[in-house]
Scaffold this motif. Structure first.
Motif, PDB file in Angstrom:
ATOM      1  N   ASN A  69      27.510   2.297  84.995  1.00 26.72           N
ATOM      2  CA  ASN A  69      26.988   1.511  86.113  1.00 26.72           C
ATOM      3  C   ASN A  69      26.470   0.169  85.609  1.00 26.72           C
ATOM      4  O   ASN A  69      25.463   0.105  84.921  1.00 26.72           O
ATOM      5  CB  ASN A  69      25.853   2.309  86.777  1.00 26.72           C
ATOM      6  N   THR A 108      24.947   3.196  94.956  1.00 29.42           N
ATOM      7  CA  THR A 108      25.455   3.960  93.827  1.00 29.42           C
ATOM      8  C   THR A 108      26.806   4.599  94.124  1.00 29.42           C
ATOM      9  O   THR A 108      27.674   4.659  93.258  1.00 29.42           O
ATOM     10  CB  THR A 108      24.437   5.039  93.431  1.00 29.42           C
ATOM     11  N   GLU A 133      15.964   3.682  84.489  1.00 34.57           N
ATOM     12  CA  GLU A 133      17.165   2.894  84.773  1.00 34.57           C
ATOM     13  C   GLU A 133      16.763   1.452  85.130  1.00 34.57           C
ATOM     14  O   GLU A 133      17.316   0.480  84.614  1.00 34.57           O
ATOM     15  CB  GLU A 133      17.876   3.566  85.942  1.00 34.57           C
ATOM     16  N   ILE A 193      14.119   9.183  86.440  1.00 35.79           N
ATOM     17  CA  ILE A 193      15.345   8.567  85.921  1.00 35.79           C
ATOM     18  C   ILE A 193      15.493   7.154  86.470  1.00 35.79           C
ATOM     19  O   ILE A 193      15.796   6.214  85.735  1.00 35.79           O
ATOM     20  CB  ILE A 193      16.570   9.432  86.289  1.00 35.79           C
ATOM     21  N   HIS A 194      15.215   7.019  87.769  1.00 36.28           N
ATOM     22  CA  HIS A 194      15.411   5.687  88.355  1.00 36.28           C
ATOM     23  C   HIS A 194      14.448   4.678  87.734  1.00 36.28           C
ATOM     24  O   HIS A 194      14.783   3.517  87.555  1.00 36.28           O
ATOM     25  CB  HIS A 194      15.245   5.736  89.878  1.00 36.28           C
ATOM     26  N   CYS A 254      24.880  12.184  89.785  1.00 34.98           N
ATOM     27  CA  CYS A 254      24.880  10.726  89.977  1.00 34.98           C
ATOM     28  C   CYS A 254      26.208  10.264  90.571  1.00 34.98           C
ATOM     29  O   CYS A 254      27.260  10.452  89.971  1.00 34.98           O
ATOM     30  CB  CYS A 254      24.634  10.002  88.659  1.00 34.98           C
ATOM     31  N   PRO A 255      26.177   9.652  91.744  1.00 40.89           N
ATOM     32  CA  PRO A 255      27.433   9.201  92.357  1.00 40.89           C
ATOM     33  C   PRO A 255      28.148   8.145  91.527  1.00 40.89           C
ATOM     34  O   PRO A 255      29.347   7.960  91.669  1.00 40.89           O
ATOM     35  CB  PRO A 255      26.975   8.614  93.700  1.00 40.89           C
ATOM     36  N   THR A 310      20.316  -0.555  91.141  1.00 38.26           N
ATOM     37  CA  THR A 310      20.268   0.857  91.547  1.00 38.26           C
ATOM     38  C   THR A 310      18.938   1.493  91.165  1.00 38.26           C
ATOM     39  O   THR A 310      18.435   2.357  91.879  1.00 38.26           O
ATOM     40  CB  THR A 310      21.410   1.672  90.908  1.00 38.26           C
ATOM     41  N   HIS A 355      18.373   8.171  94.292  1.00 40.16           N
ATOM     42  CA  HIS A 355      18.378   8.988  93.075  1.00 40.16           C
ATOM     43  C   HIS A 355      18.555  10.497  93.288  1.00 40.16           C
ATOM     44  O   HIS A 355      17.645  11.284  93.041  1.00 40.16           O
ATOM     45  CB  HIS A 355      17.194   8.692  92.158  1.00 40.16           C
ATOM     46  N   PRO A 356      19.776  10.891  93.703  1.00 41.99           N
ATOM     47  CA  PRO A 356      20.094  12.322  93.759  1.00 41.99           C
ATOM     48  C   PRO A 356      19.974  12.986  92.385  1.00 41.99           C
ATOM     49  O   PRO A 356      19.769  14.193  92.292  1.00 41.99           O
ATOM     50  CB  PRO A 356      21.543  12.353  94.259  1.00 41.99           C
ATOM     51  N   CYS A 357      20.084  12.164  91.320  1.00 42.52           N
ATOM     52  CA  CYS A 357      19.914  12.704  89.966  1.00 42.52           C
ATOM     53  C   CYS A 357      18.554  13.377  89.834  1.00 42.52           C
ATOM     54  O   CYS A 357      18.427  14.420  89.192  1.00 42.52           O
ATOM     55  CB  CYS A 357      20.015  11.574  88.945  1.00 42.52           C
ATOM     56  N   CYS A 395      18.546   3.035  94.668  1.00 39.69           N
ATOM     57  CA  CYS A 395      19.309   4.282  94.774  1.00 39.69           C
ATOM     58  C   CYS A 395      18.398   5.418  95.220  1.00 39.69           C
ATOM     59  O   CYS A 395      17.264   5.522  94.767  1.00 39.69           O
ATOM     60  CB  CYS A 395      19.917   4.623  93.410  1.00 39.69           C
ATOM     61  N   TYR A 439      21.265   8.279  77.893  1.00 42.02           N
ATOM     62  CA  TYR A 439      20.463   7.067  77.652  1.00 42.02           C
ATOM     63  C   TYR A 439      18.972   7.378  77.577  1.00 42.02           C
ATOM     64  O   TYR A 439      18.230   6.662  76.898  1.00 42.02           O
ATOM     65  CB  TYR A 439      20.824   5.931  78.614  1.00 42.02           C
ATOM     66  N   GLU A 445      26.623   8.282  86.015  1.00 43.58           N
ATOM     67  CA  GLU A 445      25.772   7.974  84.857  1.00 43.58           C
ATOM     68  C   GLU A 445      25.388   9.247  84.111  1.00 43.58           C
ATOM     69  O   GLU A 445      25.015  10.238  84.726  1.00 43.58           O
ATOM     70  CB  GLU A 445      24.459   7.330  85.322  1.00 43.58           C
TER      71      GLU A 445
HETATM   72  S1  SF4 Z   1      18.996   6.602  90.185  1.00 47.34           S
HETATM   73 FE1  SF4 Z   1      20.517   6.001  88.699  1.00 47.34          FE
HETATM   74  S2  SF4 Z   1      21.089   7.844  87.590  1.00 47.34           S
HETATM   75 FE2  SF4 Z   1      20.038   8.441  89.455  1.00 47.34          FE
HETATM   76  S3  SF4 Z   1      21.719   8.825  90.879  1.00 47.34           S
HETATM   77 FE3  SF4 Z   1      20.964   6.780  91.152  1.00 47.34          FE
HETATM   78  S4  SF4 Z   1      22.280   5.528  89.884  1.00 47.34           S
HETATM   79 FE4  SF4 Z   1      22.545   7.624  89.224  1.00 47.34          FE
END
Ligand code: SF4
Ligand SMILES: Cc1cc2nc3c(=O)[nH]c(=O)nc-3n(C[C@H](O)[C@H](O)[C@H](O)COP(=O)(O)OP(=O)(O)OC[C@H]3O[C@@H](n4cnc5c(N)ncnc54)[C@H](O)[C@@H]3O)c2cc1C
Ligand SMILES: Cc1ncc(C[n+]2csc(CCOP(=O)(O)OP(=O)(O)O)c2C)c(N)n1
Ligand code: SF4
Ligand code: SF4
Ligand code: SF4
Lengths: 340, 560
Positions: free
Chosen positions: B70, B419, B103, B99-100, B41-42, B76, B82-84, B80, B50, B45
């Motif tokens: 964040n 992000t 979030e 995850i997104h 996560c850039p 986001t 979401h590289p996570c 985002c 969570y 997070e």
């Molecule tokens: S979606 Fe959320 S947790 Fe995933 S990389 Fe983006 S900001 Fe980070």
């Protein structure tokens, strides 16, 4: 000394608790505690703690000679927290019968458990076990199946699986380990027309617990065969005991089943059957099968055929997702919630 | 000395007097490792943390944990890339955790329920930092400075906070209310002073800020149209992509051509195409040098795959690996473009360069052509810091080499996403706090994350990923949000799919399976943060618990 805060009942002024005291506050009953002398990663020690936890405090144990008896009671210590009696190698069934009769005569309500290894069950203790079942004593007989006489140095028993090497069935030029087949003790025991006989594995604690509780409720003789890896005799890392036990089940070599009055009433389906080589390769006692000779190749095929036979016989092949199959039965959840 | 009765009699549990721990060659220890989602996560997070709370239904606690990294999850969670999720270990098991989605759910719940940002007002005499630009970078920096006990004055040229999120990203994927509420709540916090309509270089000057404030953070973004021409030719009625999006958002309408070509492969280009469709254009073509994102594509477009897919569903035509050769003008006005197929190929030295393929030239009739090939930094007001370069080069902590001045976000030329801007704002805040000799309290993990192979996946069950509802293309009108969020039940169930990589999930496995009863359970928390302690008096060091720990939280180390 490590400090533990926020534990249930702090006993020190600073709100912490000692490990010794914490041990007495565990949420599960512990009938079998540490300090025993089992080998590192012993599957049998794990089986003993799982069974006694599920059976609860109102039991008395008759224990045949063998590793469990020896490593749990190095005088003057005992790892048992329930009444426990050492029988001989050959007579756990008889001693358990007597204990039960004595309790009955004195009007004490407690279940008697008999614990014995595969040598003490399949072989030398078989006649006293048979007699006990025939008289239908109120005993849960638990056999820890580590598939050889481990305590005296890994001699073959009638439970040792085909092709496993032991000190008395070594692998060499003439033979690739044990020549004979593993005795089907469960069917033999169940043929006594007894109320409940089942197999379990240390790799599936919830299933094992459920079966212990089930057997505890039954008035009469019940039998549980618990597959329990022995890192020393099977020659695998102690860290892998549960992994090896799991592979025994998921390859079909150890069917997890329940028999009532001799009829199949339950089985753990295998969601994704694994090839037997996955199980065999994990253990030194089968290492001689992994040489590239016609005989070794044939033995591998033979063992796969034995697994296939089990799967056919007990219809173990799962059909899709089932919460009680080999993949579902050990699923864990946050907070420790298991199905049993 | 203890007296023992003769004969084979022992006291119950007396074996505890014998300490098998002395046999041990290695010992199990609890090691909390970063999960891949956390690492990727850039913004830094810790999703694992969570998600665990969401799984337990502790939604507000989960949001509070999230915003420690964040402060803009509702934003986001929507935009985002979401590289996570690309890094998520569960992706190697069945499908990555959404995850997104969670979030976004937490961000929306916080706004809906008015959860207070977990921060105390700073002392009246706390040092004050100037933040210039209230985009994601500036907002994040301000929030983290406040968390560290500093005061912040935020100078923003526009009337509202949010930067690009407020002014350009279309409402069908980022509703204006969401941006206004999330950013507005932040700017209303005690200790943050929001100064709208203040443009650096016009209303305020850098040297004044440097004199009056303990430190200055520049998060002014990159919003200036990049000069564009084909062989020096530009149509007289040239529109800039970003400007059109801003107009659409501000006014609600833009000039609508019959047929339009948008040149570029990033978010701006794709958004503009979708806006043209919504505004009524008949044919909308996206012309890009790059390829469609996908496995093994060496030169994918920068736009998000799901955005592209939705654009295509809405009728946008995507012309990949295409370059504009020539503008066809009638007078000043564009009436067509000549395109050619092209691809990046290695030359004799192995360097990639674009090759146009002769014989593939074709003419597209269009009424408008819009470049959306990126934006430059508008350096007015801080020319002395740019020293002629296109962007502000920063060190890892956001320092730019001028004492007391830090930067983050698109102005640095290497953010590019919301992000990343949030993350750079956070890192700069940490550096500012440290420069003022204070405890930053902003931890960042760069350690290698726990690998999929370190998990024991036998203990998990396959489960399909949850998806929020998506508006069917026919119903996507105006600014109606295309993707819907999770309801609480779906969020909780989806969080339950998290494998808890590298952190104890209190599954009881170690406690259940130790043959030596050397794992004890504490009723609440043990000192190392897990719910379990090892009793080293008895642990023989077999390693079984480590092998069977689903999450990789137990490691064996050589006995000290
Ligand atoms: S979606 Fe959320 S947790 Fe995933 S990389 Fe983006 S900001 Fe980070
Ligand atoms: C159309 C479009 C779509 C995008 N879509 C996505 C997406 O889906 N996902 C994603 O992650 N990223 C996306 N991006 C990129 C993302 O928006 C940016 O990377 C991000 O907003 C950068 O944040 P920032 O804070 O650095 O700058 P900005 O968001 O640009 O904010 C800068 C702020 O500073 C203010 N400002 C500028 N100059 C001055 C001055 N001199 N004085 C005072 N204030 C000033 C501006 O008004 C603005 O509020 C998109 C970008 C565009 C243009
Ligand atoms: C009558 C008799 N014969 C031989 C022995 C020696 N002996 C003790 S334990 C044991 C083997 C036990 O094997 P098993 O029942 O499989 O249990 P394990 O040790 O494998 O757990 C033997 C042969 C004995 N105690 N009594
Ligand atoms: S499974 Fe959970 S902890 Fe692991 S990477 Fe995915 S979201 Fe993160
Ligand atoms: S399973 Fe028990 S004995 Fe083995 S390493 Fe873990 S705590 Fe120690
Ligand atoms: S086995 Fe389960 S309870 Fe034990 S440390 Fe690992 S995750 Fe935690």
């Amino acid at each position: 000394m490590s400090t533990i805060t926020n534990a249930g009942a702090p006993t020190r002024a600073d709100g912490t608790i000692s490990l010794t005291e914490l041990r007495e506050q565990q949420p599960r009953f512990q009938g079998f505690v540490g300090g025993h002398r089992a080998c590192v990663g012993c599957g049998q020690a794990l089986a003993a703690r799982l069974v006694t936890e599920a059976a609860g405090p109102d039991v008395a144990v008759a224990n045949a000679t063998g590793c469990l008896e020896v490593f749990s009671t190095a005088w003057p210590d005992s790892a048992w927290r329930v009444p426990w009696l050492h029988s001989l190698f050959e007579n756990a069934g008889a001693i358990a019968s007597g204990m039960e009769a004595a309790y009955k005569a004195r009007g004490v309500s407690a279940k008697v458990l008999a614990f014995a290894g595969d040598g003490g069950t399949f072989d030398i203790g078989f006649q006293s076990l048979s007699g006990m079942i025939e008289r239908n004593h109120n005993v849960l007989y638990v056999c820890y199946d580590n598939e050889a006489y481990m305590n005296t140095g890994i001699q073959r028993s009638s439970s040792t699986p085909h092709a496993a090497a032991t000190t008395t069935s070594p692998a060499g030029r003439e033979r690739l380990g044990k020549r004979h087949m593993k005795k089907d003790i469960l069917q033999i025991v169940a043929a006594h027309h007894m109320p409940y006989a089942a197999t379990a594995s240390v790799a599936y604690p919830s299933d094992l617990r459920k079966k212990v509780r089930r057997a505890m409720e039954i008035e009469g003789t019940t039998f549980l065969l618990v597959h329990s890896p022995c890192p020393l005799g099977w020659r695998h890392d102690g860290a892998k005991s549960v992994e090896v036990a799991r592979l025994a089940v998921t390859t079909g070599l150890v069917p997890i089943i329940e028999l009532e009055r001799g009829s199949l009433t339950g089985s753990m389906p295998i969601r994704e059957p694994r090839p037997v080589v996955d199980y065999l390769r994990a253990q030194g006692r089968f290492e001689h099968l992994f040489v590239d000779t016609p005989a070794a190749r044939e033995e591998l095929e033979h063992i796969q055929a034995l697994a296939n036979y089990n799967m056919e016989r007990y219809q173990l092949r799962g059909s899709g997702h089932d919460a009680r199959d080999t993949a579902g039965a050990d699923t864990v959840r946050r907070g420790g919630v298991r199905w049993a | 000395m203890k007296q023992y009765p003769r004969g084979g009699i022992a006291e119950p549990g007396a074996s505890l007097d014998y300490h098998t721990g002395s046999w041990r060659l290695q010992r199990p220890v609890h090691v909390h490792q970063a999960a891949p989602c956390h690492h990727a996560c850039p913004a830094g997070e810790d999703a694992q943390a969570y998600l665990a709370l969401v799984e337990q239904g502790r939604m507000q606690a989960a949001w509070e944990s999230l915003v420690t990294a964040n402060p803009l999850p509702a934003i986001t969670g929507r935009v985002c890339p979401h590289p996570c999720e690309s890094a998520c270990n569960r992706g190697q098991y069945d499908e990555a955790v959404s995850i997104h989605g969670i979030e976004r759910f937490l961000g929306d719940e916080a706004i809906r329920q008015g959860w207070a940002y977990p921060v105390a007002p700073p002392p009246a005499d706390a040092p004050v930092v100037a933040v210039v630009g209230a985009g994601p970078a500036g907002l994040s920096c301000a929030w983290h400075l406040l968390r560290a006990g500093l005061r912040v004055d935020v100078f923003e040229a526009e009337s509202e906070p949010g930067g690009i999120c407020a002014t350009a990203i279309p409402g069908y994927r980022l509703p204006p209310d969401t941006v206004a509420l999330e950013c507005g709540r932040l700017m209303a916090l005690d200790g943050i002073e929001f100064r709208p309509g203040q443009r650096l270089g016009r209303d305020i000057q850098l040297h004044e800020l440097r004199q009056q404030y303990a430190a200055v953070f520049l998060g002014v973004g990159a919003q200036q149209a990049r000069p564009w021409s084909i062989d020096g030719v530009t149509p007289g009625d040239l529109h800039d992509g970003l400007a059109l999006l801003q107009e659409w958002k501000r006014v609600g309408q833009i000039p609508v051509p019959e047929r339009v070509a948008v040149v570029g492969g990033g978010n701006t280009a794709v958004d503009l195409c979708r806006v043209f469709k919504r505004a009524g254009a008949k044919r909308v073509m996206l012309v890009t040098h790059s390829g469609m994102p996908g496995p093994g594509v060496p030169d994918p477009m920068r736009a998000l795959p799901r955005e592209l897919a939705q654009a295509q569903e809405e009728g946008v035509e995507v012309l990949t690996h295409r370059g504009v050769r020539r503008l066809v003008l009638r007078g000043e006005k564009a009436v067509g473009i000549e395109t050619v197929h092209m691809k990046k190929l290695p030359d004799a030295e192995g360097r990639l360069r674009r090759v146009a393929f002769e014989g593939t030239e074709s003419l597209l009739h269009v009424d408008m052509i819009v470049p959306a090939t990126g934006q430059d930094v508008d350096g007015r007001g801080f020319e002395e810091l740019l020293k002629g370069s296109a962007a502000l080069a920063i060190a890892a902590d956001g320092a730019i080499g001028t004492p007391g001045v830090y930067a983050g976000g698109d102005v640095t030329g290497n953010a590019g996403t919301v992000t990343a801007a949030v993350g750079q704002g956070r890192r700069a805040a940490a550096a500012i706090v440290r420069s003022l000799q204070r405890e930053a309290g902003i931890d960042w993990t760069d350690a290698a994350p726990v690998a999929f192979a370190a998990l024991n996946t036998e203990y998990y069950e396959p489960m399909r990923r949850h998806h929020g509802a998506v508006l069917p293309p026919a119903e996507r009108e105006g600014e109606l949000e295309v993707e819907q969020g999770f309801d609480p039940a779906a969020a909780q169930a989806e969080a339950g799919r998290c494998l808890s990589c590298g952190n104890c999930m209190a599954c009881d496995n170690c406690y259940t399976l130790c043959p030596d009863t050397a794992v004890l359970k504490t009723r609440d928390l043990a000192e190392d943060g897990s719910h379990y302690v090892f009793d080293y008096e008895y642990c023989k060091g077999c390693g079984l618990c480590a092998n069977e720990c689903p999450t990789g939280y137990i490691q064996m180390v050589v006995e000290p």
